[in-house]
Design a protein around this motif. Structure first.
Motif, mmCIF file in Angstrom:
data_model
loop_
_atom_site.group_PDB
_atom_site.id
_atom_site.type_symbol
_atom_site.label_atom_id
_atom_site.label_comp_id
_atom_site.label_asym_id
_atom_site.label_seq_id
_atom_site.Cartn_x
_atom_site.Cartn_y
_atom_site.Cartn_z
ATOM 1 N N GLY A 1 -22.951 2.147 5.300
ATOM 2 C CA GLY A 1 -24.298 1.614 5.494
ATOM 3 C C GLY A 1 -24.920 2.154 6.765
ATOM 4 N N TRP A 2 -25.000 3.487 6.875
ATOM 5 C CA TRP A 2 -25.345 4.163 8.125
ATOM 6 C C TRP A 2 -26.645 3.659 8.741
ATOM 7 N N ALA A 3 -27.619 3.238 7.933
ATOM 8 C CA ALA A 3 -28.911 2.827 8.488
ATOM 9 C C ALA A 3 -28.856 1.462 9.162
ATOM 10 N N SER A 4 -27.740 0.732 8.989
ATOM 11 C CA SER A 4 -27.650 -0.608 9.570
ATOM 12 C C SER A 4 -27.527 -0.581 11.089
ATOM 13 N N GLY A 5 -27.317 0.597 11.672
ATOM 14 C CA GLY A 5 -27.207 0.687 13.125
ATOM 15 C C GLY A 5 -28.532 0.837 13.838
ATOM 16 N N VAL A 6 -29.632 0.857 13.096
ATOM 17 C CA VAL A 6 -30.953 0.972 13.717
ATOM 18 C C VAL A 6 -31.207 -0.269 14.581
ATOM 19 N N PRO A 7 -31.698 -0.109 15.813
ATOM 20 C CA PRO A 7 -31.988 -1.280 16.656
ATOM 21 C C PRO A 7 -32.931 -2.245 15.964
ATOM 22 N N LEU A 8 -32.726 -3.532 16.176
ATOM 23 C CA LEU A 8 -33.498 -4.559 15.482
ATOM 24 C C LEU A 8 -35.010 -4.439 15.678
ATOM 25 N N PRO A 9 -35.510 -4.095 16.872
ATOM 26 C CA PRO A 9 -36.974 -3.964 16.983
ATOM 27 C C PRO A 9 -37.554 -2.945 16.011
ATOM 28 N N PHE A 10 -36.871 -1.822 15.803
ATOM 29 C CA PHE A 10 -37.361 -0.831 14.841
ATOM 30 C C PHE A 10 -37.218 -1.355 13.412
ATOM 31 N N GLU A 11 -36.151 -2.092 13.158
ATOM 32 C CA GLU A 11 -35.915 -2.625 11.816
ATOM 33 C C GLU A 11 -37.018 -3.589 11.382
ATOM 34 N N HIS A 12 -37.589 -4.306 12.351
ATOM 35 C CA HIS A 12 -38.588 -5.311 12.014
ATOM 36 C C HIS A 12 -40.031 -4.794 12.076
ATOM 37 N N VAL A 13 -40.218 -3.517 12.380
ATOM 38 C CA VAL A 13 -41.573 -2.963 12.444
ATOM 39 C C VAL A 13 -42.351 -3.156 11.141
ATOM 40 N N PRO A 14 -41.737 -2.976 9.955
ATOM 41 C CA PRO A 14 -42.527 -3.160 8.719
ATOM 42 C C PRO A 14 -43.163 -4.540 8.600
ATOM 43 N N GLU A 15 -42.502 -5.577 9.097
ATOM 44 C CA GLU A 15 -43.077 -6.914 9.023
ATOM 45 C C GLU A 15 -44.363 -6.987 9.849
ATOM 46 N N PHE A 16 -44.329 -6.390 11.021
ATOM 47 C CA PHE A 16 -45.493 -6.362 11.894
ATOM 48 C C PHE A 16 -46.614 -5.533 11.282
ATOM 49 N N VAL A 17 -46.270 -4.368 10.746
ATOM 50 C CA VAL A 17 -47.276 -3.480 10.152
ATOM 51 C C VAL A 17 -47.906 -4.125 8.924
ATOM 52 N N LEU A 18 -47.115 -4.861 8.149
ATOM 53 C CA LEU A 18 -47.669 -5.560 6.996
ATOM 54 C C LEU A 18 -48.736 -6.558 7.437
ATOM 55 N N GLY A 19 -48.445 -7.311 8.494
ATOM 56 C CA GLY A 19 -49.442 -8.233 9.028
ATOM 57 C C GLY A 19 -50.689 -7.515 9.488
#
Length: 377
Positions: A194-212
């Motif tokens: 699951g190589w992408a699971s190491g992405v830092p959490l702030p980057f992981e949550h960017v889509p939620e912010f962009v959706l808003g």
């Protein structure tokens, strides 16, 4: 000034909604402290998704209120004034609760005091590490501020791109953002480890912010969907209910989807609720979320979010361990809630509001002096 600089109406219902998200997070942590008997404990199992709600709502509110003429430096300083003073007060309150000078095997939540790690929390960088000692350093709840700091950093630039879109374009961006979020989650569960699971959490949550952001811009461009608020609440409850119980039931692919994509489905549910409530407010319809009590609680929600876990774990330090399931936990929860709410109100009125006013006033005077040609004083 442009037509995009015209002040848009305040959406106080969203302020009230923010309080509900904060209270949901409180319920999640209370379930760790001492849950209610089954099945009454179930609504709080996914209370951590209140953070997802914050992120979507943050993107919406910042974009709804953005003004192209506002200097980026002013935007950054205003966001700093909004979150950092209260964060520092909450951090100072958290240190004696979550730290000791030597290891404490009896309290797994108490960490060994480390100035370098705490400094990461001071500058809101702790959330970029996946190491729990760093991620939850200082005030454990403040890892989300690392996400917000990243969102604030990129918002002026994303906003400049978003302003080129019309209403339809904004809705397309929203749809693509949701697809990207689901795609990313799929990547975290495939490939080597699951190589992408190491992405830092702030980057992981960017889509939620962009959706808003995208939804807010669609509204700013005149989108007025007629989504009944009661139907949005019903859909939200149904989705969260499915995400709560689905993974533990034999529903085949439905259980699999609920377990693997809970954050993404919750993001869509949050966005749907925000769309319904914002659309309702813009059509001039009143909501119980706009009641002065709800608006006040919404204004206190940031401080409440920062301190509620500190109050909770301070109690745990005294009683020694989390409590087992039982109805008596309602009494414990009420006491912890009352103390945390009183502390949040004090921080909002005596730290957050005056500090924000002072910092914003200083920047406004500085900008005025610069534009008037009288120099900076």
């Amino acid at each position: 000034m442009t037509d995009l600089d015209v002040a848009r109406p305040r959406l106080d219902a969203l302020t009230g909604l923010r309080w509900l998200a904060a209270f949901w997070v409180f319920g999640y942590h209370m379930a760790v402290f001492g849950s209610l008997p089954y099945p009454f404990d179930q609504p709080n199992r996914l209370g951590f998704l209140g953070v997802t709600f914050f992120f979507v709502l943050s993107g919406f509110v910042l974009t709804w209120s953005m003004r192209p003429s506002l200097p980026i430096s002013t935007f950054y300083l205003r966001r700093f004034a909004r979150i950092w003073p209260s964060h520092m007060v909450a951090l100072l309150l958290a240190i004696p609760v979550f730290y000791t000078l030597s290891a404490d095997p009896d309290h797994s939540w108490v960490k060994t005091f480390s100035i370098p790690i705490l400094l990461l929390s001071v500058v809101l960088l702790q959330g970029f590490s996946r190491n729990p000692e760093i991620l939850f350093s200082g005030n454990p709840a403040a890892w989300t501020l690392s996400c917000e700091a990243l969102f604030y950093a990129i918002h002026p630039f994303l906003g400049a791109l978003l302003r080129r879109a019309n209403r339809r374009g904004a809705l397309v961006i929203a749809a693509v953002t949701v697809a990207v979020a689901f795609g990313y989650r799929a990547l975290t569960q495939t490939g080597p480890d699951g190589w992408a699971s190491g992405v830092p959490l702030p980057f992981e949550h960017v889509p939620e912010f962009v959706l808003g952001m995208a939804i807010a811009w669609a509204f700013a461009r005149g989108w007025r969907p007629r989504v009944a608020v009661w139907a949005a609440w019903l859909a939200f409850a149904a989705i969260i209910g499915w995400l709560t119980v689905g993974p533990s039931l034999e529903f085949g692919v439905l259980s699999e989807l609920a377990g693997r994509f809970s954050n993404e489905f919750a993001t869509v549910a949050c966005a749907l609720l925000i769309v319904a409530i914002a659309g309702n407010a813009l059509r001039g319809r009143r909501s119980w979320l706009e009641h002065p009590v709800m608006v006040r609680l919404g204004n206190w929600s940031y401080a409440f979010y920062l301190v509620h876990a500190t109050v909770m774990y301070a109690v745990l330090n005294v009683i020694g361990a989390p409590r087992g399931p039982g109805w008596s936990n309602l009494v414990w929860g009420a006491g912890i809630f009352a103390v945390a709410l009183a502390l949040a109100g004090a921080i909002h009125h005596w730290v957050e509001t005056p500090a924000e006013r002072a910092i914003r006033g200083w920047k406004e005077r500085r900008d005025l002096n610069r534009t008037s040609g009288r120099g900076i004083v």
